[in-house]
Design a protein around this motif. Sequence first.
Motif, PDB file in Angstrom:
ATOM      1  N   ASN A 148       7.472  -0.756  -3.712  1.00 21.63           N
ATOM      2  CA  ASN A 148       6.617   0.155  -2.945  1.00 21.63           C
ATOM      3  C   ASN A 148       5.218  -0.438  -2.822  1.00 21.63           C
ATOM      4  N   ALA A 149       5.147  -1.762  -2.595  1.00 15.40           N
ATOM      5  CA  ALA A 149       3.863  -2.456  -2.579  1.00 15.40           C
ATOM      6  C   ALA A 149       3.263  -2.563  -1.189  1.00 15.40           C
ATOM      7  N   LEU A 150       4.045  -2.243  -0.151  1.00 16.46           N
ATOM      8  CA  LEU A 150       3.593  -2.459   1.222  1.00 16.46           C
ATOM      9  C   LEU A 150       3.278  -1.144   1.894  1.00 16.46           C
ATOM     10  N   SER A 151       2.279  -1.198   2.768  1.00 17.98           N
ATOM     11  CA  SER A 151       1.907   0.031   3.443  1.00 17.98           C
ATOM     12  C   SER A 151       0.990  -0.314   4.600  1.00 17.98           C
ATOM     13  N   THR A 152       0.888   0.594   5.594  1.00 21.30           N
ATOM     14  CA  THR A 152      -0.063   0.360   6.670  1.00 21.30           C
ATOM     15  C   THR A 152      -1.391   1.022   6.332  1.00 21.30           C
ATOM     16  N   ASP A 153      -1.477   1.558   5.152  1.00 22.17           N
ATOM     17  CA  ASP A 153      -2.685   2.250   4.714  1.00 22.17           C
ATOM     18  C   ASP A 153      -3.568   1.272   3.956  1.00 22.17           C
ATOM     19  N   PHE A 154      -4.659   0.840   4.567  1.00 25.06           N
ATOM     20  CA  PHE A 154      -5.532  -0.169   3.962  1.00 25.06           C
ATOM     21  C   PHE A 154      -6.147   0.321   2.661  1.00 25.06           C
ATOM     22  N   GLU A 155      -6.439   1.580   2.605  1.00 18.94           N
ATOM     23  CA  GLU A 155      -7.136   2.106   1.430  1.00 18.94           C
ATOM     24  C   GLU A 155      -6.224   2.316   0.242  1.00 18.94           C
ATOM     25  N   LEU A 156      -4.916   2.258   0.458  1.00 15.87           N
ATOM     26  CA  LEU A 156      -3.982   2.658  -0.585  1.00 15.87           C
ATOM     27  C   LEU A 156      -4.163   1.850  -1.863  1.00 15.87           C
ATOM     28  N   ALA A 157      -4.223   0.527  -1.724  1.00 14.21           N
ATOM     29  CA  ALA A 157      -4.304  -0.328  -2.911  1.00 14.21           C
ATOM     30  C   ALA A 157      -5.579  -0.029  -3.688  1.00 14.21           C
ATOM     31  N   SER A 158      -6.726   0.119  -2.964  1.00 11.85           N
ATOM     32  CA  SER A 158      -7.965   0.365  -3.707  1.00 11.85           C
ATOM     33  C   SER A 158      -7.975   1.762  -4.317  1.00 11.85           C
ATOM     34  N   ARG A 159      -7.328   2.725  -3.622  1.00 12.81           N
ATOM     35  CA  ARG A 159      -7.251   4.076  -4.211  1.00 12.81           C
ATOM     36  C   ARG A 159      -6.462   4.043  -5.500  1.00 12.81           C
ATOM     37  N   ARG A 160      -5.317   3.322  -5.468  1.00 12.84           N
ATOM     38  CA  ARG A 160      -4.477   3.243  -6.660  1.00 12.84           C
ATOM     39  C   ARG A 160      -5.245   2.597  -7.799  1.00 12.84           C
ATOM     40  N   ALA A 161      -5.987   1.529  -7.491  1.00 11.06           N
ATOM     41  CA  ALA A 161      -6.737   0.825  -8.534  1.00 11.06           C
ATOM     42  C   ALA A 161      -7.788   1.748  -9.125  1.00 11.06           C
ATOM     43  N   ARG A 162      -8.443   2.526  -8.242  1.00 12.54           N
ATOM     44  CA  ARG A 162      -9.478   3.439  -8.733  1.00 12.54           C
ATOM     45  C   ARG A 162      -8.858   4.523  -9.610  1.00 12.54           C
ATOM     46  N   THR A 163      -7.684   5.043  -9.195  1.00  5.55           N
ATOM     47  CA  THR A 163      -7.023   6.075  -9.992  1.00  5.55           C
ATOM     48  C   THR A 163      -6.645   5.526 -11.360  1.00  5.55           C
ATOM     49  N   ARG A 164      -6.108   4.290 -11.367  1.00  3.16           N
ATOM     50  CA  ARG A 164      -5.715   3.685 -12.640  1.00  3.16           C
ATOM     51  C   ARG A 164      -6.914   3.590 -13.568  1.00  3.16           C
ATOM     52  N   ALA A 165      -8.069   3.128 -13.006  1.00  2.00           N
ATOM     53  CA  ALA A 165      -9.266   2.968 -13.828  1.00  2.00           C
ATOM     54  C   ALA A 165      -9.708   4.316 -14.364  1.00  2.00           C
ATOM     55  N   ALA A 166      -9.661   5.357 -13.508  1.00  2.00           N
ATOM     56  CA  ALA A 166     -10.081   6.690 -13.929  1.00  2.00           C
ATOM     57  C   ALA A 166      -9.186   7.214 -15.036  1.00  2.00           C
TER      58      ALA A 166
END
Lengths: 678, 145, 139
Positions: B118-136
Motif C-alpha cells: 500500500n505504498a503507492l498513491s496519487t495523493d502527494f501529501e499521504l507519505a508526509s502525513r503518515r510520517a508526521r502521524t508516526r512521529a506524533a
Amino acid sequence: MPQVLVPTVCPYCGAGCQFFISVEKERATGIEYMPEHPASEGALCSKGNASLEVIYHQDRLRYPLKKTGDGWARISWDEAMDLIVRGLGGALKKFGPERVGFLSSSKCTNEENYLIEKMARCLGSKNIDNCARLCHAPSVVGLNRTLGAAGMTNPIPDLANSKCVFIIGSNLAENHAILSRWIHRAKDSGAVVIVADPRMTHTAWMADIFLQLKPGTDVALLDGLAHVIIKEGLIDRDYIAKWTRGYDELVEAVRDYSPEKVSEITGVPAEDIVRAARAYAISPASVILYSMGITQHSTGTDNVQAVANLALICGHLGKPGSGVMPLRGQNNVQGACDMGALAEFYPGYKKADDPGTAKFFSSGWNVSSLPVGRGLTATEMIDSAASGDIKAMYIVGEDPANSDPSSNHTRDALEKLDFLVVQDIFMTATVQLADVVLPAAVWAEKEGTYTSTERRVQWSQKAVSPPGEALSDLEIVCDVANHLGLDFDYPNAAAVLAEINRLVPQYGGITRPRLDGMGLIWPCPNEDHPGTPILHIGGFKLQDSRASIVPVQYRPAAEDASWDYPFVLTTGRVAVHHNAGSMTRRSPSLIERDPELFMEINTADAARLKIADGDEVLVTSPRGETSARARLTDKVKRGVVFMPFHFPGTNNLTSEVTDPEAKIPEFKVSACKISRRD
Amino acid sequence: MPVYVDISRCIGCRSCEVACKRVHGGKGHVNVHMAGDHASVPVFCHHCEEATCTMACFTGALYKDGERTAFDVEKCTGCGLCRLACPFGVVWSDKIAHKCDLCAGRETPTCILSCPANALSTDFELASRRARTRAAMAVAYGGRR
Amino acid sequence: MIKVDVNKCLGCFSCSNVCPSQNITRTETPEKRSVNWKKCKEECDLCVEFCPAKALTLVPYDEASPETTVTYDLVSCKICGERYATEPMLKRIESSLPANLQKDSTGLDWIWICPVCRRNIEAERATKQLVLGRSRKSP
C-alpha cells in the motif's frame, strides 16, 4: 463473447490472496483484483500478478508418460494405471505397505490431500508426508505441544492492531508481501518493529530495531530476551499464573543468558537485546512473526518453543494485536497438515500412534483396520529409499530432487527405487526420475478448498480446462486408489469436503454452501459457528486449559565454519521466485527479473578472495558443489554467505542433519568454501 | 496527478512492475531500483507540468491533458526523440513509443491497486502525513521503546 | 524518389517506421545506426511528412542517382559509457527544450546521459535522504 470473472485463490504463498481470472472463449486472458478480500484488500505480489504465465506454458505435461530406454513414451491413462497396479500395487503385495512411501502436495487442495492420506492408510501404509516436513514441521510439533494448536494464532489484518511487531527468521516483505501493509499500519499507529535476521533484507527496512544475529543462534537470542524480561520484572504475572505451567523451570533455564553472554554467542550488541526485550514486553499487544529462519534448523523445534515461551510469559496471546504467527509458505501447506498428510498425524491432528485414532477413522472410512504408529517422514523416506528399505513411491506435486537437502544424495535415493510414479504439472527434476508420469491440473483448472496461513479456508473455482489429457489431482488420485482395490466414489471436490466436515472437527462447520466469498477460519465445529479468527482467547486446548512453557537450551548448529569450509552458508528466498522455482522460473515476467543463481558475499570477504561483483564462483560444501554469480554486498556480515534456493544447485550444498523430533533438515546453516571460477 | 511512492513502505517486491507490464500487453512503464543495501523505490513518470517529452514530440502524439501527460499512439512515428527528452528515463520507444498513461480507461492505476505494501498513491501529501502521524505517535507513547 | 539532406537527418528511424513499402531499411548495432533509402517509385509522401528534421524531399526518379546511406556512431553515456543515441538526435533535443530545463537540480547535463543512468540518478535522489537518515540512526 462475454467476459466471465472466476474467483480463485492464488497458487503461490500461504497469504491466501484471492483474485479473479477473466475468462474469454474458455481461455484465461487476464486478472482482476479483489478489493473486498480481508487479508489482501485486492493487492497482489509480483508472483500473483504473473501467475497466468504458468497456465499455458509450453512445458506443461499433457499426457501420461512412461520411461523408455532413452526418453519418454506417451501412453494412455489405462496403460498408466496398469503400470501403477503392477509397480505400486506389486510392491505393496510383494514387500508390504511398510516399504512403500507416499508424498502429498502442499499445493493441492484440502480435498486432494485428504484423499491421498486416506489412500495411503487404507492401503496399510503409515508412510505419508508432505513438504511441510521441510518447512514448518517444528511448528506443527512445537506449537501443538506448547499452545495446543499449530497455526497463526491471530488473523493477518489484526497485525495493524499490534504495538510491537517482532519478526524473526522471516523475510515477509518478499515472501508474504501483503502482510507489509498491515505492519505499516501498525507502525503508523506507533508500533515498534523489531527484525532479527542474519541478513539485512527488505523486511529489515521496516525495522526500528535490527538484530543481525549469527545463523543458528536463535535460541540464545530468544532465551536472552526472556532473561531480560524476567530479570526486569516485565512478565505478565496474572497471565502466567492463570494460563500456563512450567514458568519456574524457564526462569531456571534462562538464568545464565545474560545480554553479555548472548551477545557473544549471537553477535548482537547487548544493548539492542535489552531494548528489544523491553519493547516486546512493555507494549500492550505484541506479536511474533516467524518462518524458515526459525524452523529450518537442527534445533527447529527448540526454536519454535522458545518463541512460544516469550509470548506466554508476557501474556501476548488470545487478544487483538498479539499472537504467535508461523508464516506458512505454500498456498496449502496449512491445509495439507490439517488433512493429516503427515507421518505423525491423521486428519485434524489426531495422533497416528494412538489406537483410538485408528478406531475413529476405521469406522469413519468404513474399513476393517488402519495402521497405528508414526510412519516415515519425507526426509526419512529418502534415506530409506537410499538404503533400499523403501521400494516404491507415489509423489504428488512435490520436487524432492530440488527441495530436499543434499540433492546428489536425494537423486541417488530416488533412482534406487524399484518403482516411482510422479504426478505434476511440469517436467521437474523429480519427474525426470520417474517410471510413470501423470499430468495434473494447475489451480485455475480445478476446484476445491485451500487453507491459508491465517487458517482461512477458501473455495477456489475452476476457470479453464486442463491441457491435453491432464486431469485434476482429485480425479487422478481416485483413479489410482480404485485401481489399487479401494472404493473411492467422489463425483467432485464438494463430496470430499462433506466427508471432511464429518470427520475433522475443526472443519465441521466449513461446508460448501458457506464458502462462497471470503471463506471461514477454523476451528469452526458446526454450521452455526462463525469461525475462530483469534485462538486461545479463553485458554488452551491442553490439560487444565494451560499452555506449556517448555524451557530450551542453546545448542549450536550441526555445522560451523571450519578450516576447510570457512564460510557459513544460509539460504532463503527472493520476492519474484517461489520455492523450487518450477513455476516461477518458467514465468517470463519473473525470471527476467532474477535470472540466475547468485550468492551474496560480504564486500570485505570478497576482496580478500579477489572476487569482483558479477564473477562466477564455485561454492563447495561437504555434500557437493555448484556455481553461482557473486553479488558483493554488506547485507551479510563477514563469514556469512547467502544463496536463494529457487535454482537447482543450492541444495547440492545444504546439510542433511535433521531436528531430532520434527525431522526437518538444517537448511539454514551449512559450511562451505568459495573460490573464483576461472 | 502522477503516482507517488511512500519510500519508507516500498519493499522491493516489483509487483508494480509486473502488474504494469501485464495490463499493457507486455510493455511496462515502471522500474524498481534498489538503493543502498535494502531500500528500494520504483521510478514512475512524473507527469511533469513542463513535460519535456511533449516539447520534443513533433507530431503531437505526446501532449498535456490536464495534469496527465497523455499519449496518442495513432500519431506516433517511433522517432524516439521522446525517449531522449525525458530527464528521468521513463519513456520508452522501439518502433512505437510507450509510457505511463495512468491506466487511462480504468478507475485507478493498476500499480496502486496491486502494491502489497500500500505504498503507492496519487495523493502527494499521504507519505508526509503518515510520517508526521508516526512521529506524533512516538511522542504520545512517551518514547516507550 | 526520395532525396535526403544528410546534414539534416537525425538518424531517428521515423521514416523507416512509417514507410508502407519497406523502401527505407535500417540496421542498428550496439555502436552504430545506419539508414538506407532505396530508389523508390512510389507516389506517397509519408516519409517526407513524418521526418522531424524535414530532411527528406521527393524528386523525379533519376536512374543515375546513387542510393543514399547514412551512418551514425552512437554517442556514449557520460556516466556508464553505454551507447544510446545519435548526436544529431541529442542536439535536436537541446534545441527543442528551453535552457532552464536542460540541467537538473544538481546542474547535471542530463541529455548527455543514457535513460538507464537517468533512472538510477532519480532513484538515488529520491531515496538519499531516507537511506542516510536510517544509517545515521543505527549505533
